[in-house]
Scaffold this motif. Structure first.
Motif, PDB file in Angstrom:
ATOM      1  N   ALA A  49      -3.027  -7.478  14.426  1.00 53.40           N
ATOM      2  CA  ALA A  49      -2.042  -8.546  14.642  1.00 53.40           C
ATOM      3  C   ALA A  49      -1.681  -9.281  13.354  1.00 53.40           C
ATOM      4  CB  ALA A  49      -2.583  -9.544  15.670  1.00 53.40           C
ATOM      5  N   GLU A  50      -2.531  -9.192  12.339  1.00 48.56           N
ATOM      6  CA  GLU A  50      -2.271  -9.898  11.077  1.00 48.56           C
ATOM      7  C   GLU A  50      -1.464  -9.071  10.081  1.00 48.56           C
ATOM      8  OE1 GLU A  50      -6.139 -12.718  10.700  1.00 48.56           O
ATOM      9  OE2 GLU A  50      -6.495 -10.552  10.799  1.00 48.56           O
ATOM     10  N   GLU A  61       2.071 -10.998   6.695  1.00 51.87           N
ATOM     11  CA  GLU A  61       3.074 -12.040   6.962  1.00 51.87           C
ATOM     12  C   GLU A  61       2.479 -13.435   6.921  1.00 51.87           C
ATOM     13  OE1 GLU A  61       6.217 -11.462   7.133  1.00 51.87           O
ATOM     14  OE2 GLU A  61       6.356  -9.349   7.662  1.00 51.87           O
ATOM     15  N   GLY A  62       1.164 -13.553   7.065  1.00 52.54           N
ATOM     16  CA  GLY A  62       0.524 -14.865   7.165  1.00 52.54           C
ATOM     17  C   GLY A  62       0.299 -15.516   5.817  1.00 52.54           C
ATOM     18  N   THR A  63      -0.634 -16.459   5.797  1.00 50.99           N
ATOM     19  CA  THR A  63      -0.917 -17.227   4.583  1.00 50.99           C
ATOM     20  C   THR A  63      -2.272 -16.873   3.967  1.00 50.99           C
ATOM     21  OG1 THR A  63      -1.864 -19.001   5.931  1.00 50.99           O
ATOM     22  CG2 THR A  63       0.484 -19.171   5.356  1.00 50.99           C
ATOM     23  N   ALA A  64      -2.956 -15.876   4.531  1.00 54.12           N
ATOM     24  CA  ALA A  64      -4.282 -15.484   4.022  1.00 54.12           C
ATOM     25  C   ALA A  64      -4.246 -14.059   3.461  1.00 54.12           C
ATOM     26  CB  ALA A  64      -5.307 -15.557   5.152  1.00 54.12           C
ATOM     27  N   ASN A  65      -5.204 -13.765   2.580  1.00 52.18           N
ATOM     28  CA  ASN A  65      -5.369 -12.385   2.123  1.00 52.18           C
ATOM     29  C   ASN A  65      -5.794 -11.527   3.309  1.00 52.18           C
ATOM     30  OD1 ASN A  65      -4.893 -12.966  -0.631  1.00 52.18           O
ATOM     31  ND2 ASN A  65      -7.030 -13.516  -0.942  1.00 52.18           N
ATOM     32  N   THR A  94       6.435  -8.119  -3.217  1.00 49.72           N
ATOM     33  CA  THR A  94       6.072  -9.399  -2.609  1.00 49.72           C
ATOM     34  C   THR A  94       7.310 -10.275  -2.446  1.00 49.72           C
ATOM     35  OG1 THR A  94       4.600 -11.311  -2.723  1.00 49.72           O
ATOM     36  CG2 THR A  94       5.490 -10.526  -4.809  1.00 49.72           C
ATOM     37  N   SER A  95       7.299 -11.060  -1.393  1.00 51.47           N
ATOM     38  CA  SER A  95       8.340 -12.075  -1.203  1.00 51.47           C
ATOM     39  C   SER A  95       7.743 -13.465  -1.386  1.00 51.47           C
ATOM     40  CB  SER A  95       8.975 -11.934   0.182  1.00 51.47           C
ATOM     41  OG  SER A  95       7.986 -12.096   1.185  1.00 51.47           O
ATOM     42  N   SER A  96       6.539 -13.519  -1.929  1.00 47.15           N
ATOM     43  CA  SER A  96       5.852 -14.779  -2.162  1.00 47.15           C
ATOM     44  C   SER A  96       6.509 -15.533  -3.324  1.00 47.15           C
ATOM     45  CB  SER A  96       4.382 -14.516  -2.483  1.00 47.15           C
ATOM     46  OG  SER A  96       3.730 -15.733  -2.802  1.00 47.15           O
ATOM     47  N   THR A  97       6.420 -16.846  -3.287  1.00 47.85           N
ATOM     48  CA  THR A  97       6.952 -17.666  -4.384  1.00 47.85           C
ATOM     49  C   THR A  97       5.875 -17.982  -5.417  1.00 47.85           C
ATOM     50  OG1 THR A  97       6.530 -19.649  -3.070  1.00 47.85           O
ATOM     51  CG2 THR A  97       8.748 -18.693  -2.938  1.00 47.85           C
ATOM     52  N   PRO A 156      -2.402  -9.927  -0.817  1.00 43.04           N
ATOM     53  CA  PRO A 156      -2.122 -11.361  -0.709  1.00 43.04           C
ATOM     54  C   PRO A 156      -1.035 -11.627   0.337  1.00 43.04           C
ATOM     55  CG  PRO A 156      -1.847 -10.556  -2.963  1.00 43.04           C
ATOM     56  CD  PRO A 156      -2.005  -9.372  -2.084  1.00 43.04           C
ATOM     57  N   PRO A 157      -0.843 -12.867   0.726  1.00 43.06           N
ATOM     58  CA  PRO A 157       0.207 -13.214   1.686  1.00 43.06           C
ATOM     59  C   PRO A 157       1.587 -12.747   1.217  1.00 43.06           C
ATOM     60  CG  PRO A 157      -1.238 -15.092   1.312  1.00 43.06           C
ATOM     61  CD  PRO A 157      -1.621 -14.039   0.313  1.00 43.06           C
ATOM     62  N   LYS A 158       2.411 -12.336   2.178  1.00 44.05           N
ATOM     63  CA  LYS A 158       3.811 -11.946   1.948  1.00 44.05           C
ATOM     64  C   LYS A 158       3.935 -10.734   1.022  1.00 44.05           C
ATOM     65  CE  LYS A 158       5.078 -15.681   4.157  1.00 44.05           C
ATOM     66  NZ  LYS A 158       4.959 -15.591   5.575  1.00 44.05           N
ATOM     67  N   THR A 159       2.941  -9.843   1.065  1.00 43.94           N
ATOM     68  CA  THR A 159       2.931  -8.668   0.192  1.00 43.94           C
ATOM     69  C   THR A 159       2.981  -7.398   1.030  1.00 43.94           C
ATOM     70  OG1 THR A 159       1.679  -9.866  -1.480  1.00 43.94           O
ATOM     71  CG2 THR A 159       1.655  -7.471  -1.632  1.00 43.94           C
ATOM     72  N   THR A 160       3.736  -6.405   0.556  1.00 45.97           N
ATOM     73  CA  THR A 160       3.908  -5.133   1.245  1.00 45.97           C
ATOM     74  C   THR A 160       3.368  -3.993   0.396  1.00 45.97           C
ATOM     75  OG1 THR A 160       5.917  -5.895   2.367  1.00 45.97           O
ATOM     76  CG2 THR A 160       5.628  -3.511   2.194  1.00 45.97           C
ATOM     77  N   LEU A 161       2.579  -3.123   1.015  1.00 47.18           N
ATOM     78  CA  LEU A 161       2.250  -1.832   0.407  1.00 47.18           C
ATOM     79  C   LEU A 161       3.282  -0.858   0.948  1.00 47.18           C
ATOM     80  CD1 LEU A 161       0.630   0.321  -1.107  1.00 47.18           C
ATOM     81  CD2 LEU A 161      -0.897   0.444   0.879  1.00 47.18           C
TER      82      LEU A 161
END
Length: 177
Positions: A49-50, A61-65, A94-97, A156-161
């Motif tokens: 689910a994460e 998609e969340g805020t945790a690794n 990544t779409s992280s800021t 990390p959060p907001k990261t895609t492999l």
């Protein structure tokens, strides 16, 4: 009439021989690509689910690794060694800021193979960036062909492999004698 029939037969035979498939040739290298979606959650702190699975890869998609585990298919006929290692690359975005530090470990071998080896790599993605993490020189027991390889990564959060690619630099098809 007989000359014409002989000519036609010769032309037909020549055409048949020319269009026969070529005999298989042993390849010097074998490149494989695996989608990020082939990976699964890894460890006690990451669940299905994460992670979000899309055609473009697996994303946190969340805020945790989150942690993933990926199995790679190998088929080298000769095994890998320190003189013929394999190279592995992983494409991330990544779409992280904020910066996104990625850590991955490749394991060559298994619980049944004495001397399984571990290789690590790191990549620090800038905000809203793409990059490749490379783990080169992976090899295991010189006497073992079809070496099992797994990769686990901390995303990390907001990261895609997006994908994993591998080059087995030894023959993967040896024709029968």
């Amino acid at each position: 009439m007989k000359i014409y029939g002989l000519k036609a037969a010769l032309l037909t035979a020549a055409y048949c021989i020319a269009t026969l498939p070529a005999a298989p040739v042993a390849e010097a290298a074998d490149y494989k690509t695996f989608p990020g979606t082939a990976c699964m959650p890894y460890g006690n702190n990451t669940s299905w689910a994460e992670l979000t699975y899309r055609p473009g890869g697996v994303t946190t998609e969340g805020t945790a690794n989150e942690y993933i585990l990926c199995g790679l298919t190998t088929d080298s006929e000769n095994g890998w060694s320190s003189t013929t290692p394999t190279n592995i690359g992983m494409s991330f975005k990544t779409s992280s800021t904020t910066n996104s530090p990625i850590i991955c470990t490749a394991n060559a071998g298994s619980a049944f193979i004495f001397g399984a080896l571990t290789y690590a790599g790191e990549l620090n993605l800038a905000p809203n960036a793409t990059g490749t993490l490379s783990i080169n020189g992976v090899f295991g027991s010189d006497s073992y062909s079809w070496l099992p390889v797994t990769i686990n990564c901390r995303l990390p959060p907001k990261t895609t492999l997006a994908r994993i690619y591998m080059n087995e630099p030894s023959s993967t098809y040896i024709p029968p004698a």
